[in-house]
Write a protein that holds these residues in place. Structure first.
Motif, PDB file in Angstrom:
ATOM      1  N   THR A 172       0.819  -1.188   0.032  1.00  0.00           N
ATOM      2  CA  THR A 172       0.041  -0.015   0.107  1.00  0.00           C
ATOM      3  C   THR A 172       0.878   1.153   0.035  1.00  0.00           C
ATOM      4  O   THR A 172       2.029   1.074   0.271  1.00  0.00           O
ATOM      5  CB  THR A 172      -0.651   0.120   1.325  1.00  0.00           C
ATOM      6  N   SER A 173       0.154   2.427  -0.087  1.00  0.00           N
ATOM      7  CA  SER A 173       0.986   3.632  -0.562  1.00  0.00           C
ATOM      8  C   SER A 173       1.666   3.913   1.119  1.00  0.00           C
ATOM      9  O   SER A 173       2.567   4.545   1.394  1.00  0.00           O
ATOM     10  CB  SER A 173       0.340   4.826  -1.071  1.00  0.00           C
ATOM     11  N   GLY A 174       0.741   3.606   1.942  1.00  0.00           N
ATOM     12  CA  GLY A 174       1.000   3.867   3.300  1.00  0.00           C
ATOM     13  C   GLY A 174       2.402   3.275   3.738  1.00  0.00           C
ATOM     14  O   GLY A 174       3.394   3.723   4.521  1.00  0.00           O
ATOM     15  N   GLN A 175       2.428   1.906   3.305  1.00  0.00           N
ATOM     16  CA  GLN A 175       3.786   1.069   3.625  1.00  0.00           C
ATOM     17  C   GLN A 175       4.970   1.679   2.886  1.00  0.00           C
ATOM     18  O   GLN A 175       5.863   1.664   3.485  1.00  0.00           O
ATOM     19  CB  GLN A 175       3.486  -0.324   3.196  1.00  0.00           C
TER      20      GLN A 175
ATOM     21  N   SER B  97       7.861  13.939  -1.963  1.00  0.00           N
ATOM     22  CA  SER B  97       7.031  13.539  -2.704  1.00  0.00           C
ATOM     23  C   SER B  97       6.213  14.340  -3.763  1.00  0.00           C
ATOM     24  O   SER B  97       5.331  13.997  -4.775  1.00  0.00           O
ATOM     25  CB  SER B  97       5.952  12.820  -1.802  1.00  0.00           C
ATOM     26  N   LEU B  98       6.477  15.907  -3.599  1.00  0.00           N
ATOM     27  CA  LEU B  98       5.636  16.770  -4.415  1.00  0.00           C
ATOM     28  C   LEU B  98       6.258  16.884  -5.596  1.00  0.00           C
ATOM     29  O   LEU B  98       5.741  17.320  -6.650  1.00  0.00           O
ATOM     30  CB  LEU B  98       5.699  18.039  -3.430  1.00  0.00           C
ATOM     31  N   SER B  99       7.623  16.558  -5.952  1.00  0.00           N
ATOM     32  CA  SER B  99       8.237  16.939  -7.022  1.00  0.00           C
ATOM     33  C   SER B  99       9.176  15.942  -7.572  1.00  0.00           C
ATOM     34  O   SER B  99       9.756  15.203  -6.768  1.00  0.00           O
ATOM     35  CB  SER B  99       9.077  18.312  -6.935  1.00  0.00           C
TER      36      SER B  99
ATOM     37  N   ARG C 125      -0.938  10.499   0.747  1.00  0.00           N
ATOM     38  CA  ARG C 125      -1.844  10.778  -0.121  1.00  0.00           C
ATOM     39  C   ARG C 125      -1.431  11.375  -1.492  1.00  0.00           C
ATOM     40  O   ARG C 125      -1.797  11.055  -2.271  1.00  0.00           O
ATOM     41  CB  ARG C 125      -2.630  12.042   0.644  1.00  0.00           C
ATOM     42  N   VAL C 126      -0.313  11.971  -1.459  1.00  0.00           N
ATOM     43  CA  VAL C 126       0.490  12.381  -2.873  1.00  0.00           C
ATOM     44  C   VAL C 126       0.796  11.063  -3.684  1.00  0.00           C
ATOM     45  O   VAL C 126       0.581  10.991  -4.628  1.00  0.00           O
ATOM     46  CB  VAL C 126       1.632  13.339  -2.335  1.00  0.00           C
ATOM     47  N   VAL C 127       1.551  10.174  -2.853  1.00  0.00           N
ATOM     48  CA  VAL C 127       1.780   8.681  -3.540  1.00  0.00           C
ATOM     49  C   VAL C 127       0.579   8.045  -3.992  1.00  0.00           C
ATOM     50  O   VAL C 127       0.186   7.746  -5.384  1.00  0.00           O
ATOM     51  CB  VAL C 127       2.539   7.961  -2.570  1.00  0.00           C
ATOM     52  N   GLU C 128      -0.607   7.935  -3.096  1.00  0.00           N
ATOM     53  CA  GLU C 128      -1.745   7.344  -3.277  1.00  0.00           C
ATOM     54  C   GLU C 128      -2.393   8.275  -5.001  1.00  0.00           C
ATOM     55  O   GLU C 128      -2.820   7.633  -5.688  1.00  0.00           O
ATOM     56  CB  GLU C 128      -2.616   7.434  -2.235  1.00  0.00           C
TER      57      GLU C 128
ATOM     58  N   SER D 289      -0.894   9.422  -7.410  1.00  0.00           N
ATOM     59  CA  SER D 289      -0.791   9.164  -8.820  1.00  0.00           C
ATOM     60  C   SER D 289      -1.498   7.794  -9.133  1.00  0.00           C
ATOM     61  O   SER D 289      -1.366   7.510 -10.502  1.00  0.00           O
ATOM     62  CB  SER D 289       0.791   8.959  -8.612  1.00  0.00           C
ATOM     63  N   ARG D 290      -2.215   7.213  -8.453  1.00  0.00           N
ATOM     64  CA  ARG D 290      -2.971   6.215  -8.710  1.00  0.00           C
ATOM     65  C   ARG D 290      -4.381   6.501  -9.513  1.00  0.00           C
ATOM     66  O   ARG D 290      -4.881   5.937 -10.508  1.00  0.00           O
ATOM     67  CB  ARG D 290      -3.208   5.034  -7.723  1.00  0.00           C
ATOM     68  N   TRP D 291      -4.635   7.540  -8.963  1.00  0.00           N
ATOM     69  CA  TRP D 291      -6.062   7.939  -9.437  1.00  0.00           C
ATOM     70  C   TRP D 291      -5.965   9.211 -10.366  1.00  0.00           C
ATOM     71  O   TRP D 291      -6.988   9.494 -10.807  1.00  0.00           O
ATOM     72  CB  TRP D 291      -7.195   8.186  -8.495  1.00  0.00           C
ATOM     73  N   ARG D 292      -4.794   9.540 -10.476  1.00  0.00           N
ATOM     74  CA  ARG D 292      -4.804  11.123 -11.166  1.00  0.00           C
ATOM     75  C   ARG D 292      -5.042  10.843 -12.785  1.00  0.00           C
ATOM     76  O   ARG D 292      -4.558   9.715 -13.279  1.00  0.00           O
ATOM     77  CB  ARG D 292      -3.474  11.877 -11.094  1.00  0.00           C
TER      78      ARG D 292
END
Lengths: 310, 254
Positions: B106-109, B170-172, B246-249, B251-254
């Motif tokens: 998961t992105s949390g991990q 994670s932002l850039s 949340r930022v990592v996550e 990219s999955r739904w963007r």
């Protein structure tokens, strides 16, 4: 095994993939063919769960990728366009890292790494830093990473791009070796690759599937004329006349004693053509199909779909 | 849990065994040695002066260790973003991000693993700073309780910086942008309490005081372990690790 239904992906206003529908059965090797920017990578990223679709559904063994991402991801080995390798790691450490990432238990990691190294023939470089490897080797390390969990499904995004001809041949051999052990979905824009490796082809252009079948059937559907290269010893003029009078022969080009003959396969079979040449007594020395017909299929299909849009 | 450790160990090795980290660590050691010796000399002067005039006596902790910790903190404001900048930006740049996002984790991990990797690395800098007061113990007596509470505070500050650095990373996909963002973020949190001068509202002043890292760290340096400060640092880590997740996550739904 892989079931894609009504898949659509929009990037803002731009539609990358439109209503894609296809299935890949277990054990199949399917080529995903299309010009650059056709939506191949986008589709593959959605199948692997890297990104979500705008609408539609992808199921792996009946499990929706979006609903059960972890379950689905453990079944897929994915090689993106750029191999996802850490330059500061040793090949063996990298594979062990990937194996742990895929959630393999400790007692099978060693065996799986050996399997991946053996399949990709990387045993000699397993102790080397990835940074110092050539592009072809990095690509193979990437494939080994996709293989290390022995996933039932392998998704390879342009695995031979940017490699020299010998490396391309090696990767092709590798994929052929893997045939039967894994279900493989492979994207490429190199046609001879598809011909060498895949049992079935899905041709995609501007986000839509324009053909999906085995190569031979696609060639028929695309109504591409077959072209042959013919060498003879004598009676060039007579042969040219005979050929031009034979129904089904579309075009005859002549260069000394070499002929390029284009026929419509529905009107004239290859067998009748050879018979006609032999019977003319011209002394046939060579008869071979001209290889560029694949390119023609591709160009015919992609340009006709462009025209439709216009 | 194993996948979190797997990611954090990889990042730890990837961050520590690089010329960049050696450079940062030796620069820290150089700056700390320079200032530490100066503090010792200051302390020697002040004790000899107080013997003569019978003025207020300062302990070695108040003069040497407190300023040593402040300087370590200033170094960390700049050094931690330089360490954490690679955590996610580099993965995006080299496309190894694809591997993480297509693995069954998961992105949390992913972000917790990366946070721990960055934290272990940054704590090495805190450890380097800890060696100085430790060396002092060879020559004089130091109150170990206050020393440990100070370094616990410093470690917590360090972990907040790591969480902020992780979020900026994670932002850039540009590591330069993530360093700059990280430093600006850290400085803002540090200087937030300075803003109280401009405000007349008591509520705003107390909010700014609570949000500022400085006040919380000073309570640790004084030797008081306040639950509110511990909660402050842990929630800062939690917030920024959550935001990175949340930022990592995304990219999955963007």
């Amino acid at each position: 095994m892989i079931n894609v239904k009504q898949l659509t992906k929009n990037y803002g206003d731009r539609c990358a993939v439109k209503n894609l529908n296809f299935t890949v059965k277990s054990g199949e090797v399917v080529g995903f063919l299309g010009p650059n920017g056709a939506g191949k990578t986008t589709t593959m990223k959605i199948i692997t769960g890297f990104m979500a679709a705008s609408s539609g559904q992808v199921c792996i063994d009946g499990d929706d990728v979006y609903e059960h991402p972890l379950k689905v991801k453990s079944k897929i080995g994915y090689l993106p366009e750029t191999p996802p390798v850490y330059n500061d790691m040793y090949v063996k450490d990298y594979l062990s890292f990937v194996a742990k990432l895929k959630g393999l238990s400790k007692n099978i990691i060693g065996g799986n790494i050996d399997y991946a190294l053996e399949q990709t023939q990387l045993q000699d470089v397993k102790g080397r830093l990835i940074k110092n490897l050539s592009k072809g080797f990095k690509q193979r390390v990437g494939i080994a990473g996709a293989l290390v969990s022995k996933p039932p499904i392998l998704i390879l995004d342009e695995p031979t791009v940017g490699l020299d001809p010998r490396q391309v041949a090696e990767i092709r051999k590798l994929i052929i070796r893997l045939r039967g052990k894994h279900t493989i979905l492979l994207s490429t824009h190199i046609l001879s690759e598809v011909q060498a490796i895949c049992e079935r082809v899905i041709i995609i252009n501007k986000g839509e599937i324009i053909a999906e079948d085995s190569l031979a059937v696609i060639a028929k559907k695309a109504s591409v004329a077959s072209k042959f290269e013919v060498d003879i010893l004598r009676k060039e003029d007579e042969l040219q006349k005979t050929l031009l009078n034979t129904p089904g022969v579309l075009e005859v080009e002549r260069n000394g004693q070499k002929f390029y003959i284009q026929i419509n396969p529905e009107q004239l079979s290859t067998e009748s053509l050879t018979k006609a040449i032999v019977n003319s007594g011209a002394g046939l020395t060579q008869f071979k199909p001209s290889m560029n017909y694949l390119e023609k299929i591709f160009i015919n299909l992609t340009t006709s779909s462009d025209h439709k849009e216009l | 849990m194993t996948s979190i450790l797997n990611i954090s160990m990889r990042d730890f090795k990837g961050l520590v065994f690089t010329p960049m980290f050696y450079f940062i660590a030796s620069l820290c050691a150089f700056l700390l040695s320079y200032s530490f010796v100066r503090n010792l000399i200051d302390f020697a002067y002040s004790t000899s002066a107080s013997q003569v005039a019978g003025a207020v006596k300062y302990s070695i902790h108040q003069i040497v260790v407190v300023s040593h910790i402040s300087i370590t903190n200033i170094i960390l404001i700049f050094a931690v973003p330089a360490i954490t900048m690679k955590l996610i930006s580099e993965e995006k740049k080299t496309k190894t991000y694809d591997l993480l996002l297509t693995s069954p984790i998961t992105s949390g991990q992913i972000v917790i693993g990366k946070f721990l990797g960055g934290l272990f690395t940054s704590l090495l800098l805190v450890f380097i700073s800890f060696l100085y007061p430790l060396a002092l113990m060879l020559f004089t007596k130091i109150d170990l309780g206050i020393l440990f509470s100070s370094y616990l505070g410093l470690s917590l500050v360090c972990s907040a910086y790591v969480a902020i650095g992780l979020f900026c990373s994670s932002l850039s996909s540009s590591i330069i942008a993530s360093v700059i963002m990280g430093v600006v973020f850290n400085l803002t949190l540090w200087f937030l309490s300075q803003g109280t001068v401009y405000s007349e509202s008591d509520l705003l002043v107390s909010v700014m005081d609570h949000l500022s890292i400085g006040d919380h760290l000073f309570s640790f340096i004084k030797g008081s372990l306040k639950l509110s400060s511990i909660v402050y640092f842990l929630s800062a880590c939690g917030l920024f690790v959550f935001l990175s997740g949340r930022v990592v996550e995304s990219s999955r739904w963007r």
